[in-house]
Design a protein around this motif. Structure first.
Motif, PDB file in Angstrom:
ATOM      1  N   PRO A 195       0.832  -1.210   0.000  1.00  0.00           N
ATOM      2  CA  PRO A 195       0.000   0.000   0.000  1.00  0.00           C
ATOM      3  C   PRO A 195       0.862   1.254   0.000  1.00  0.00           C
ATOM      4  N   LYS A 196       0.407   2.287  -0.679  1.00  0.00           N
ATOM      5  CA  LYS A 196       1.107   3.569  -0.671  1.00  0.00           C
ATOM      6  C   LYS A 196       1.008   4.165   0.728  1.00  0.00           C
ATOM      7  N   ARG A 197       2.109   4.694   1.232  1.00  0.00           N
ATOM      8  CA  ARG A 197       2.111   5.196   2.606  1.00  0.00           C
ATOM      9  C   ARG A 197       2.989   6.421   2.749  1.00  0.00           C
ATOM     10  N   GLU A 198       2.646   7.231   3.753  1.00  0.00           N
ATOM     11  CA  GLU A 198       3.521   8.294   4.225  1.00  0.00           C
ATOM     12  C   GLU A 198       3.943   7.940   5.643  1.00  0.00           C
ATOM     13  N   VAL A 199       5.188   8.219   5.983  1.00  0.00           N
ATOM     14  CA  VAL A 199       5.706   7.906   7.306  1.00  0.00           C
ATOM     15  C   VAL A 199       6.087   9.202   8.001  1.00  0.00           C
ATOM     16  N   ILE A 200       5.522   9.394   9.188  1.00  0.00           N
ATOM     17  CA  ILE A 200       5.775  10.591   9.991  1.00  0.00           C
ATOM     18  C   ILE A 200       6.658  10.192  11.177  1.00  0.00           C
ATOM     19  N   VAL A 201       7.805  10.840  11.320  1.00  0.00           N
ATOM     20  CA  VAL A 201       8.731  10.585  12.418  1.00  0.00           C
ATOM     21  C   VAL A 201       8.931  11.878  13.191  1.00  0.00           C
ATOM     22  N   ASN A 202       8.586  11.854  14.478  1.00  0.00           N
ATOM     23  CA  ASN A 202       8.701  13.059  15.317  1.00  0.00           C
ATOM     24  C   ASN A 202       8.001  14.253  14.669  1.00  0.00           C
ATOM     25  N   GLY A 203       6.831  13.990  14.078  1.00  0.00           N
ATOM     26  CA  GLY A 203       6.024  15.063  13.508  1.00  0.00           C
ATOM     27  C   GLY A 203       6.393  15.478  12.107  1.00  0.00           C
ATOM     28  N   SER A 204       7.430  14.892  11.521  1.00  0.00           N
ATOM     29  CA  SER A 204       7.891  15.307  10.193  1.00  0.00           C
ATOM     30  C   SER A 204       7.798  14.150   9.202  1.00  0.00           C
ATOM     31  N   LEU A 205       7.387  14.490   7.992  1.00  0.00           N
ATOM     32  CA  LEU A 205       7.312  13.516   6.916  1.00  0.00           C
ATOM     33  C   LEU A 205       8.721  13.142   6.468  1.00  0.00           C
ATOM     34  N   ILE A 206       8.985  11.840   6.379  1.00  0.00           N
ATOM     35  CA  ILE A 206      10.297  11.422   5.904  1.00  0.00           C
ATOM     36  C   ILE A 206      10.212  11.038   4.430  1.00  0.00           C
ATOM     37  N   ASN A 207      11.344  11.123   3.742  1.00  0.00           N
ATOM     38  CA  ASN A 207      11.459  10.691   2.361  1.00  0.00           C
ATOM     39  C   ASN A 207      12.888  10.214   2.128  1.00  0.00           C
ATOM     40  N   ASP A 208      13.159   9.734   0.918  1.00  0.00           N
ATOM     41  CA  ASP A 208      14.486   9.195   0.638  1.00  0.00           C
ATOM     42  C   ASP A 208      15.574  10.236   0.847  1.00  0.00           C
ATOM     43  N   GLN A 209      15.261  11.495   0.532  1.00  0.00           N
ATOM     44  CA  GLN A 209      16.257  12.552   0.690  1.00  0.00           C
ATOM     45  C   GLN A 209      16.609  12.762   2.159  1.00  0.00           C
ATOM     46  N   SER A 210      15.592  12.784   3.019  1.00  0.00           N
ATOM     47  CA  SER A 210      15.869  13.001   4.433  1.00  0.00           C
ATOM     48  C   SER A 210      16.567  11.790   5.054  1.00  0.00           C
ATOM     49  N   ILE A 211      16.236  10.581   4.596  1.00  0.00           N
ATOM     50  CA  ILE A 211      16.912   9.386   5.096  1.00  0.00           C
ATOM     51  C   ILE A 211      18.385   9.435   4.711  1.00  0.00           C
ATOM     52  N   THR A 212      18.667   9.790   3.472  1.00  0.00           N
ATOM     53  CA  THR A 212      20.046   9.861   3.011  1.00  0.00           C
ATOM     54  C   THR A 212      20.822  10.931   3.756  1.00  0.00           C
ATOM     55  N   LYS A 213      20.169  12.054   4.049  1.00  0.00           N
ATOM     56  CA  LYS A 213      20.839  13.160   4.723  1.00  0.00           C
ATOM     57  C   LYS A 213      21.359  12.750   6.092  1.00  0.00           C
ATOM     58  N   TYR A 214      20.542  12.017   6.842  1.00  0.00           N
ATOM     59  CA  TYR A 214      20.903  11.690   8.214  1.00  0.00           C
ATOM     60  C   TYR A 214      21.555  10.311   8.362  1.00  0.00           C
ATOM     61  N   HIS A 215      21.394   9.463   7.338  1.00  0.00           N
ATOM     62  CA  HIS A 215      21.937   8.103   7.450  1.00  0.00           C
ATOM     63  C   HIS A 215      22.615   7.745   6.123  1.00  0.00           C
ATOM     64  N   SER A 216      23.824   8.216   5.927  1.00  0.00           N
ATOM     65  CA  SER A 216      24.499   8.022   4.640  1.00  0.00           C
ATOM     66  C   SER A 216      25.959   7.632   4.854  1.00  0.00           C
ATOM     67  N   THR A 217      26.177   6.584   5.649  1.00  0.00           N
ATOM     68  CA  THR A 217      27.549   6.213   5.991  1.00  0.00           C
ATOM     69  C   THR A 217      27.960   4.892   5.369  1.00  0.00           C
ATOM     70  N   GLN A 218      27.213   4.416   4.359  1.00  0.00           N
ATOM     71  CA  GLN A 218      27.556   3.126   3.769  1.00  0.00           C
ATOM     72  C   GLN A 218      28.939   3.189   3.129  1.00  0.00           C
ATOM     73  N   VAL A 219      29.715   2.144   3.329  1.00  0.00           N
ATOM     74  CA  VAL A 219      31.080   2.113   2.804  1.00  0.00           C
ATOM     75  C   VAL A 219      31.292   0.810   2.048  1.00  0.00           C
ATOM     76  N   GLU A 220      32.262   0.829   1.139  1.00  0.00           N
ATOM     77  CA  GLU A 220      32.601  -0.371   0.384  1.00  0.00           C
ATOM     78  C   GLU A 220      33.538  -1.244   1.197  1.00  0.00           C
ATOM     79  N   ASP A 221      33.372  -2.540   1.037  1.00  0.00           N
ATOM     80  CA  ASP A 221      34.259  -3.460   1.762  1.00  0.00           C
ATOM     81  C   ASP A 221      35.508  -3.735   0.921  1.00  0.00           C
TER      82      ASP A 221
END
Length: 402
Positions: free
Chosen positions: A376-402
């Motif tokens: 189902p299509k959904r919106e996710v609200i975290v601490n009152g704010s709508l999250i999206n791929d951009q906001s996820i990447t902004k705060y959680h973007s530490t993936q590294v290559e092995d």
């Protein structure tokens, strides 16, 4: 009161501020029917993010428990802290997009790299604490807690606020399993760690592990929370024996997490035979006895189950036919909401009311039936704010290559 649908949905006006619900007002109009469905952000009470997304490299094409274990051992020979971090972070991002607010992950902790794995996941837990609450369970054979290395591991787990885990398959030696339970409980009390067991994930010797657990609890006092995950073969007990054991578990305040997806895939297999009688935790009987029961997704695209997507709505949809759980009934919804929150000892029970966190899933649907059409299509609200791929990447973007 208000206009309630046949599925028990009621139209409301919901407002929230920066991080909390400010008002919940029921709409008293027979002409108003829901066009969007709001849920609290949901919970994944049992998964394995340390080995998520490893199916492609380490598959289990036979679909058996034994081959899953063998593939799991091959993965450990290639495991590094970076690989674990990348897999776990990918899992957390997926869970956040799907509307998950808390995860309990069991972590393979027997092998030499276990200390580094736990440190890696502890760091991720701290980095993600504003988005997802991550609980870690050290997963080892039950008897490992009776060793010197087991006590050292328990101290490390306590330092990161984790839980002691253990694998309890049908016991070949009851005296050994009895002593192993006692030692584990002593360590849990010493370090004040909760317990979450993989127990009776089997189709033989129904509830052998649970019976031994109850026997130990009848003789000693344990003051830390105890959860039994799987409890699959308990469902194969005769009705009277099942009822008696459920009541004993309730008496000792033992929680249960049912895992219908992986259990339906791995267990009850026979050569060229359809699995008619599948081992599955007896959810209704446990609830009726007073046991708190949650439902988890377990594996995410690894050797134990090739699918799995950390989506509680997909899990809810799967659980409807396999366990006959309906979300419009309290006993069908609580395993994903209030019971799961209680088992994980979360601060918020998941009830949406004035003052509760503005952590929500908003679905573009008007009924439970539509909500369980995947995805189902959904919106996710975290601490009152709508999250999206951009906001996820902004705060959680530490993936590294092995």
């Amino acid at each position: 009161s208000g206009s309630v649908t046949a599925e028990g949905l009621c139209p409301i006006n919901l407002t929230w501020g920066h991080s909390h619900i400010e008002s919940v007002q029921v709409i008293n109009s027979a002409s108003k029917f829901p066009k969007r469905l709001v849920l609290p952000r949901l919970i994944e009470p049992h998964t394995h993010i340390d080995k998520a997304f490893t199916w492609q490299e380490f598959p289990n094409l036979e679909g058996t428990y034994q081959e899953a274990l063998a593939s799991n051992l091959r993965e450990h020979k290639n495991r590094t802290a970076r690989k674990v971090r990348n897999r776990a972070e990918r899992a957390l991002k997926l869970a956040l997009r799907n509307g998950v607010r808390a995860i309990r992950s069991h972590v393979d902790s027997l092998w030499p790299e276990a200390e580094e794995t736990l440190k890696t996941l502890q760091a991720l837990r701290n980095e993600w604490r504003d988005s997802i609450e991550l609980q870690l369970v050290a997963l080892v054979p039950l008897e490992h807690w009776s060793t010197e290395r087991g006590e050292s591991l328990a101290a490390q787990v306590a330092d990161c606020g984790g839980l002691l885990g253990g694998v309890v398959l049908p016991p070949a030696n009851r005296k050994n399993s009895y002593n192993s339970f006692r030692k584990m409980f002593e360590l849990a009390e010493k370090f004040q760690c909760g317990i979450d067991l993989h127990i009776d994930e089997s189709q033989i010797q129904p509830a052998a592990g649970l019976k031994q657990l109850v026997k130990v609890l009848d003789q000693i006092d344990v003051n830390v929370p105890i959860t039994c995950s799987h409890a699959s073969s308990m469902g194969l007990l005769p009705p009277r024996a099942l009822k008696f054991l459920a009541e004993r578990l309730a008496h000792h305040q033992v929680n249960v997490i049912a895992l219908p997806i992986t259990n339906s895939w791995l267990l009850g297999r026979a050569n060229k035979s359809t699995p008619i009688n599948r081992p599955l935790a007896p959810i209704f009987e446990l609830q009726q006895a007073g046991v708190k029961v949650a439902i988890g997704g377990d594996n995410v695209q690894d050797a134990w189950y090739p699918s799995g997507n950390l989506d509680p709505l997909s899990l809810m949809a799967f659980s409807m036919p396999i366990a006959q759980l309906a979300p419009w009934q309290r006993i069908g919804l609580s395993p994903f909401t209030t019971a799961a929150a209680a088992i994980m000892n979360l601060k918020w029970d998941g009830k949406i009311e004035r003052g509760s966190p503005a952590d929500l899933i908003i679905l573009e649907v008007g009924s439970w039936s539509e909500a369980l059409i995947s995805p189902p299509k959904r919106e996710v609200i975290v601490n009152g704010s709508l999250i999206n791929d951009q906001s996820i990447t902004k705060y959680h973007s530490t993936q590294v290559e092995d």
